[in-house]
Design a protein around this motif. Structure first.
Motif, PDB file in Angstrom:
ATOM      1  N   MET A 287       0.852  -1.155   0.000  1.00 36.47           N
ATOM      2  CA  MET A 287       0.000   0.000   0.000  1.00 36.47           C
ATOM      3  C   MET A 287       0.909   1.232   0.000  1.00 36.47           C
ATOM      4  SD  MET A 287      -2.678   1.184   3.026  1.00 36.47           S
ATOM      5  CE  MET A 287      -2.852  -0.505   3.502  1.00 36.47           C
ATOM      6  N   ILE A 288       0.661   2.159  -0.907  1.00 40.14           N
ATOM      7  CA  ILE A 288       1.449   3.378  -0.996  1.00 40.14           C
ATOM      8  C   ILE A 288       0.526   4.564  -0.776  1.00 40.14           C
ATOM      9  CG2 ILE A 288       2.889   4.817  -2.482  1.00 40.14           C
ATOM     10  CD1 ILE A 288       3.651   2.205  -3.952  1.00 40.14           C
ATOM     11  N   PHE A 289       0.957   5.486   0.050  1.00 41.01           N
ATOM     12  CA  PHE A 289       0.197   6.705   0.277  1.00 41.01           C
ATOM     13  C   PHE A 289       1.163   7.872   0.319  1.00 41.01           C
ATOM     14  CE2 PHE A 289       1.464   5.190   4.379  1.00 41.01           C
ATOM     15  CZ  PHE A 289       1.771   6.324   5.091  1.00 41.01           C
ATOM     16  N   ALA A 290       0.652   9.081   0.263  1.00 34.34           N
ATOM     17  CA  ALA A 290       1.493  10.281   0.303  1.00 34.34           C
ATOM     18  C   ALA A 290       1.506  10.831   1.723  1.00 34.34           C
ATOM     19  CB  ALA A 290       0.962  11.327  -0.660  1.00 34.34           C
TER      20      ALA A 290
ATOM     21  N   PRO B 276       5.888   9.773  -1.293  1.00 37.23           N
ATOM     22  CA  PRO B 276       5.246   8.472  -1.111  1.00 37.23           C
ATOM     23  C   PRO B 276       5.823   7.734   0.090  1.00 37.23           C
ATOM     24  CG  PRO B 276       6.787   8.382  -2.934  1.00 37.23           C
ATOM     25  CD  PRO B 276       6.746   9.800  -2.476  1.00 37.23           C
ATOM     26  N   GLU B 277       4.978   6.959   0.746  1.00 33.60           N
ATOM     27  CA  GLU B 277       5.408   6.080   1.827  1.00 33.60           C
ATOM     28  C   GLU B 277       4.789   4.717   1.591  1.00 33.60           C
ATOM     29  OE1 GLU B 277       5.349   7.182   5.880  1.00 33.60           O
ATOM     30  OE2 GLU B 277       5.639   9.302   5.451  1.00 33.60           O
ATOM     31  N   LEU B 278       5.550   3.700   1.921  1.00 36.59           N
ATOM     32  CA  LEU B 278       5.083   2.326   1.774  1.00 36.59           C
ATOM     33  C   LEU B 278       4.487   1.870   3.093  1.00 36.59           C
ATOM     34  CD1 LEU B 278       5.010  -0.258   0.015  1.00 36.59           C
ATOM     35  CD2 LEU B 278       7.240  -0.832   0.987  1.00 36.59           C
ATOM     36  N   ALA B 279       3.331   1.253   3.039  1.00 38.13           N
ATOM     37  CA  ALA B 279       2.685   0.673   4.220  1.00 38.13           C
ATOM     38  C   ALA B 279       2.395  -0.796   3.950  1.00 38.13           C
ATOM     39  CB  ALA B 279       1.390   1.421   4.539  1.00 38.13           C
ATOM     40  N   CYS B 280       2.304  -1.556   5.012  1.00 40.93           N
ATOM     41  CA  CYS B 280       2.033  -2.985   4.913  1.00 40.93           C
ATOM     42  C   CYS B 280       0.676  -3.221   4.256  1.00 40.93           C
ATOM     43  CB  CYS B 280       2.053  -3.589   6.314  1.00 40.93           C
ATOM     44  SG  CYS B 280       1.636  -5.344   6.366  1.00 40.93           S
TER      45      CYS B 280
END
Length: 65
Positions: A1-4, A10-14
């Protein structure tokens, strides 16, 4: 999951639990232990590249891929 994040980067999340903390030695989520897939890593690399282009050129001139 990528969000801003608030700065727009961008940041990567599990994908399993949404946690943003990963063990880089084992490529697993600290919270739930889920493995980070190659597809997620590649999508994050692409998101970083696109964000870097926008930052370098300015939002109006960047060409998304």
């Amino acid at each position: 999951m990528i969000f801003a994040n608030p700065a727009g980067a961008p940041e990567l999340a599990c994908d399993e639990c949404g946690c943003r903390w990963f063990d880089r030695r084992t490529d697993t989520c600290y919270e739930c232990g889920a493995a980070v897939s190659e597809e997620s890593r590649e999508a994050f690399r692409q998101a970083l590249e696109n964000w870097g282009q926008r930052e370098l050129l300015g939002d109006s001139q960047a060409t998304p891929r």
